[in-house]
Enzyme design. Structure first.
Site, PDB file in Angstrom:
ATOM      1  N   GLU A  35       0.827  -1.216   0.000  1.00 31.83           N
ATOM      2  CA  GLU A  35       0.000   0.000   0.000  1.00 31.83           C
ATOM      3  C   GLU A  35       0.859   1.263   0.000  1.00 31.83           C
ATOM      4  O   GLU A  35       0.382   2.351  -0.297  1.00 31.83           O
ATOM      5  CB  GLU A  35      -0.976  -0.012   1.185  1.00 31.83           C
ATOM      6  CG  GLU A  35      -0.347   0.008   2.570  1.00 31.83           C
ATOM      7  CD  GLU A  35       0.046  -1.389   3.085  1.00 31.83           C
ATOM      8  OE1 GLU A  35       0.461  -2.242   2.282  1.00 31.83           O
ATOM      9  OE2 GLU A  35      -0.037  -1.603   4.313  1.00 31.83           O
ATOM     10  N   SER A  69       8.650  -8.793   4.977  1.00 33.57           N
ATOM     11  CA  SER A  69       9.422  -9.021   6.206  1.00 33.57           C
ATOM     12  C   SER A  69       9.206 -10.446   6.720  1.00 33.57           C
ATOM     13  O   SER A  69       8.177 -11.070   6.433  1.00 33.57           O
ATOM     14  CB  SER A  69       8.975  -8.027   7.272  1.00 33.57           C
ATOM     15  OG  SER A  69       7.610  -8.249   7.568  1.00 33.57           O
ATOM     16  N   CYS A 126      16.822  -6.633   0.172  1.00 34.24           N
ATOM     17  CA  CYS A 126      16.972  -7.847   0.985  1.00 34.24           C
ATOM     18  C   CYS A 126      18.322  -8.501   0.717  1.00 34.24           C
ATOM     19  O   CYS A 126      18.701  -9.435   1.405  1.00 34.24           O
ATOM     20  CB  CYS A 126      15.846  -8.815   0.697  1.00 34.24           C
ATOM     21  SG  CYS A 126      15.881  -9.410  -0.981  1.00 34.24           S
TER      22      CYS A 126
END
Ligand code: NAD
Length: 487
Positions: free
Chosen positions: A179, A229, A284
């Protein structure tokens, strides 16, 4: 100050745009804190509507050959090239990475699409006469209606980790972008439609937790891919698989670089600085912890010099939000209070003319100990925590003690030592003398440990197994004259 004028984001279902949701939120450009759009926060009813649109599109889409399906992706690829500047600018505005990094992200999206275009060449199903007159054959069949839930840090690339492969292989999709960065995914859908993708094959439902939960619970969604996450990756993996769906769920990371004293000074310093600070450390695959083995002060000194030449607002983008900036700065301050030495300090960074933006400068912290939070947890900012040891096995033990396992690299000019480290680190993607060891297509992307849950990688050849199910067909023609034990 308004950075760009973008229409409010809408859900995209069955080829139509709509947003009748009770909840919505602002889309903020982290470059300067300005509101650039709004995004609806949808609920389970909208997810169901998207599933029904996908269900309607599925029979005709499955019925095409894979060679026919990828024709859309060839056109989509050309459209991405034609719209390179606009797509790059959109990623830059909504995510806050530099224009150059945003362009690299769009180029990576093109590479991912090219891989999907090559799937007809890779998908040569097997056939064998297993007994006289009896043939066995495998066929890769689409899973059906599938979903892709994506994070904020690569608004263009991560949706393209999944969309091209999943649809080329015959599935219809529900995509739920972050979002925080909903706009790039909308442009992907628009360009796919322009390229000729039938309505309902790709649907976008915007929102937060509610949409993700509805996806995990919907009985007609067969497979869920997630990137984000570790905390949420675990929730999604547990919820989707407890509802008997297949799921691949990629989580966070704490990537260790092991630097030996014989490493090439310039190569090590520049690679490590770029890995730590690229995309403001919000990758990441970013270098987050460096384990210095023996006397490497010359490399650390050069690394600090290079880091000081990385300037917020020039060759360093913003982090995603005020909360992210505060979290990152807190990690730095806590490490300092616990006795670590801040060599390059990126706290309190501001950019002239963009005072509302969220910036953290490159930060190098020495004498971090493995028990500190900054050594163990994902910081997700342009911060490098340096731990020191004189023992290579101790360096490997530090790497192995991490809960994560996305990436790890070693810097050395000694091939034998490089091999020794590569064989012992506990990470899915490992490198020698490279700061960001991302496997490029056709190799697949995916970590180990708490950086990935599920059996398959998310891209490359490995993803074929995730997006398809195998049908095994046994055929017997005229076998009577040759009957044996298996006939
Ligand atoms: P996030 O986990 O906060 O959000 C990811 C997605 O989950 C978003 O679409 C979000 O709307 C949704 N979500 C958030 N909270 C939820 C909840 N409680 N329940 C259900 N859904 C929820 O991740 P992020 O901050 O957008 O992205 C950064 C993280 O993603 C970092 O940890 C990073 O390492 C990771 N990441 C991993 C990879 C990888 O390949 N392993 C790649 C990119 C990013």
């Amino acid at each position: 100050m308004k950075t760009v004028d973008i229409a409010p984001a809408q859900n995209y279902i069955g080829g139509l745009y709509e947003s009748n949701e009770a909840r919505s939120m602002d889309v903020v450009s982290p470059l300067d804190g300005s509101v650039i759009s709004q995004v609806p926060l949808s609920g389970p009813g909208t997810v169901d509507k998207a599933v029904q649109a996908a269900k309607q599109a599925l029979p005709a889409w499955v019925n095409l050959t894979i060679k026919e399906r990828v024709q859309v992706l060839y056109k989509f690829r050309t459209l991405m090239e034609d719209n390179m500047h606009e797509l790059t600018n959109l990623v830059h505005q909504e995510n806050g990475k530099t224009y150059g990094e945003a362009k690299a992200e769009v180029l990576k999206g093109i590479e991912l699409t090219e891989f999907a275009c090559s799937l007809p060449q890779l998908l040569n199903d097997e056939i064998l006469e297993v007994s006289k007159g009896v043939e066995c054959r495998t066929t890769h069949v689409p899973v059906g209606i599938v979903a892709s839930i994506t994070p904020f840090n690569f608004p263009f690339m991560v949706p393209l980790w999944t969309i091209p492969n999943a649809i080329a292989l015959g599935n219809c999709m529900i995509v739920k972008p972050s979002e925080l960065v909903p706009l790039s995914t909308i442009r992907i859908a628009e360009l796919l439609k322009e390229a000729g993708l039938p309505d309902g094959v790709v649907n976008i439902v915007h929102g937060d937790k509610e949409v993700v939960e509805a996806i995990c619970d919907h009985p007609e969604i067969e497979a869920v891919s997630f990137v984000g996450s570790t905390r949420v990756a675990k929730i999604v993996y547990k919820r989707a698989t407890s509802n008997l769906k297949r799921c691949v769920s990629l989580g966070g990371a704490k990537n260790h670089l092991i630097v030996l004293s014989d490493a090439h000074e310039e190569m090590a310093a520049t690679n490590i600085a770029a890995s730590m600070s690229g995309c403001a450390g919000q990758r990441c695959m970013a270098a987050s912890a460096m384990v210095a083995v023996g006397q490497v002060d010359h490399i650390i000194n050069r690394l600090c010099e290079v880091s000081r030449s990385i300037i917020p607002g020039e060759n360093l983008g913003s982090v995603i939000s005020k909360a992210a900036k505060e979290r990152i700065e807190k990690y730095i301050s806590e490490a300092e209070a616990a006795g670590a030495k801040v060599l390059v300090d990126g706290r309190n960074a501001t950019v002239e003319g963009k005072e509302g933006g969220f910036y953290v400068g490159p930060t190098v912290i020495d004498y971090v100990t493995p028990d500190m939070a900054i050594a163990k947890e994902e910081v997700f900012g342009p911060v490098l925590a340096i731990m020191r040891t004189n023992d290579l096995d101790e360096a490997i033990r530090i790497e192995n003690s991490s809960n994560y396992g996305n990436a790890s690299s070693v810097f050395t000019q000694n091939g034998g030592l490089a091999k020794y480290v590569m064989e012992r680190v506990s990470a899915g993607m490992v490198g020698v003398n490279i700061g960001v060891p991302v496997p490029r297509e056709p190799f697949s992307f995916g970590g180990w440990n708490e950086s990935r849950f599920g059996a398959h990688d998310i891209t490359g050849k490995s993803s074929i197994h995730f997006w398809t199910k195998l049908k095994k067909t046994t055929t017997k023609w005229n076998p009577e004259a040759f009957t044996n034990w298996m006939s």
